[in-house]
Design an enzyme around this catalytic site. Sequence first.
Site, PDB file in Angstrom:
ATOM      1  N   PHE A 230      35.072  36.647  49.808  1.00  0.00           N
ATOM      2  CA  PHE A 230      33.583  36.586  49.028  1.00  0.00           C
ATOM      3  C   PHE A 230      32.584  36.163  50.258  1.00  0.00           C
ATOM      4  O   PHE A 230      31.504  35.487  49.743  1.00  0.00           O
ATOM      5  CB  PHE A 230      33.220  35.844  47.821  1.00  0.00           C
ATOM      6  CG  PHE A 230      34.026  36.654  47.006  1.00  0.00           C
ATOM      7  CD1 PHE A 230      33.478  37.918  46.257  1.00  0.00           C
ATOM      8  CD2 PHE A 230      35.057  35.864  46.334  1.00  0.00           C
ATOM      9  CE1 PHE A 230      35.118  38.946  45.154  1.00  0.00           C
ATOM     10  CE2 PHE A 230      35.767  36.404  44.936  1.00  0.00           C
ATOM     11  CZ  PHE A 230      35.255  37.142  44.726  1.00  0.00           C
ATOM     12  N   ASP A 252      35.291  40.664  52.449  1.00  0.00           N
ATOM     13  CA  ASP A 252      33.820  40.151  51.695  1.00  0.00           C
ATOM     14  C   ASP A 252      34.261  42.193  51.332  1.00  0.00           C
ATOM     15  O   ASP A 252      34.721  43.026  52.338  1.00  0.00           O
ATOM     16  CB  ASP A 252      32.542  40.823  52.553  1.00  0.00           C
ATOM     17  CG  ASP A 252      31.620  40.894  51.307  1.00  0.00           C
ATOM     18  OD1 ASP A 252      31.491  39.557  50.769  1.00  0.00           O
ATOM     19  OD2 ASP A 252      31.671  41.487  50.838  1.00  0.00           O
ATOM     20  N   SER A 253      33.716  42.628  50.659  1.00  0.00           N
ATOM     21  CA  SER A 253      33.932  44.295  49.681  1.00  0.00           C
ATOM     22  C   SER A 253      33.100  44.937  51.159  1.00  0.00           C
ATOM     23  O   SER A 253      32.988  45.979  51.159  1.00  0.00           O
ATOM     24  CB  SER A 253      33.938  44.209  48.067  1.00  0.00           C
ATOM     25  OG  SER A 253      32.679  44.282  48.264  1.00  0.00           O
ATOM     26  N   ALA A 282      38.286  41.525  46.306  1.00  0.00           N
ATOM     27  CA  ALA A 282      38.728  40.145  46.437  1.00  0.00           C
ATOM     28  C   ALA A 282      40.141  39.963  45.999  1.00  0.00           C
ATOM     29  O   ALA A 282      41.090  38.596  46.437  1.00  0.00           O
ATOM     30  CB  ALA A 282      38.187  38.579  46.540  1.00  0.00           C
ATOM     31  N   ASP A 299      34.079  32.094  46.653  1.00  0.00           N
ATOM     32  CA  ASP A 299      32.553  31.616  46.471  1.00  0.00           C
ATOM     33  C   ASP A 299      32.058  33.475  45.665  1.00  0.00           C
ATOM     34  O   ASP A 299      31.207  33.829  46.679  1.00  0.00           O
ATOM     35  CB  ASP A 299      31.985  31.459  47.560  1.00  0.00           C
ATOM     36  CG  ASP A 299      30.636  31.423  47.295  1.00  0.00           C
ATOM     37  OD1 ASP A 299      29.311  31.513  46.375  1.00  0.00           O
ATOM     38  OD2 ASP A 299      29.687  31.472  48.239  1.00  0.00           O
ATOM     39  N   CYS A 339      28.107  30.759  40.996  1.00  0.00           N
ATOM     40  CA  CYS A 339      26.517  31.158  41.171  1.00  0.00           C
ATOM     41  C   CYS A 339      26.205  31.240  39.147  1.00  0.00           C
ATOM     42  O   CYS A 339      24.589  31.622  39.716  1.00  0.00           O
ATOM     43  CB  CYS A 339      26.433  31.489  41.965  1.00  0.00           C
ATOM     44  SG  CYS A 339      26.803  33.509  41.958  1.00  0.00           S
TER      45      CYS A 339
END
Length: 395
Positions: A230, A252-253, A282, A299, A339
């Site tokens: 990510f 990352d996608s 991921a 992350d 987060c």
Amino acid sequence: MNGPRICLKPGKEESLLRFHPWVFSGAIASIEGHPEEGDTVEVFAADRTFLGMGHYQIGSIAVRILSFHRIDIDPVFWAKRLRTACKLRRTLGLLGVPGNDTCRLVYGEGDRLPGLIIDLYGATAVMQAHTVGMHRARIALAGALKEVLGESLQHIYYKSEGTLPFKAALEPENESLYGRTDAEPIALEKGLRFHIDWLKGQKTGFFIDQRENRLLLEQYARDRSILNLFCYTGGFSVYALRGGAGLVHSVDSSAKAIALTEKNVALNFPDNTRHCAFAADAFDFLEKTGEDYDLIILDPPAFAKHKNVLRNALQGYRKLNALALEKIKPGGILFTFSCSQVVSRNDFRLAVFSAAAQSGRPVRILHQLAQPPDHPVNIYHPEGEYLKGLVLEVE
């Protein structure tokens, strides 16, 4: 003030007496006047005691308190609050110092400006409103910001299309409120340079909240093979390379994020041969990669934005961490984060504990991480604490 008044039900004033800055709609007994969304209203207890004043909005949170005292919400008020926010960032060594021109200048309730985010990238401030009240105050806020920062501020970009309440039917447009820059936007963070896409990137263009955690990662990077999942714009990857990592893989996608990661790596390490980037999911990457790593960074974006999906989010964190623990070499390090504000620090730790137990490997906690001090948490508003992380050693 002779404007609209909010009167609370008996006993519902307790949270405001403890300086919590939200009034929930269920606490309201009556509304005097006809406030429109975004208007400033006064709030009173059932016995008519004044409690505070703030922006009115439609929804579960009916008022976000700007002041617990009667005061004019005018350019002088905005400038005073912004000046206090700037003073803190200077005290933290994040403003007006060599090697760093990037920080979060305003963090909503943490800076007693609920509903407002301002990130500073060099001479550009990116402003983001999360309430109608702050949206309506944007011009006054821009003027106050120019007054406070002076000549060091050349551009204010307003980016709130995706953050304002959709029910408000405002149809806001992202726009420059002051100045304009045609230059390639590059920010400086702790001596490293980053392209910032505040026009189309996520949030305001960069995840400033991981700055201190990136610095910590740099200390662990020497000669390690590192997987950054990510990765978004590659912040952790660039710090890892400066720390002397032997190999860094960024995943990352989003193909756009990967392109920006590669630009940021090239910006700081133009002759780099230690970095490779992959546009991939991921979970799929972890399941299919045949390589093990000395250090892995997890992350992910928020797995849960509402409590009704909390259970699924915790399952996601368990699965992700379990997959990562399978791919870490003996003696390796895992940096893992959440987060999601609705995921408590304890919930996240239990999810990671479950993943560690599933792996059957000895695991030790080296660091317990949080958001940096330019994302201050108002002690009366614990909801402002959202970022939590663990650094684990895996035997």
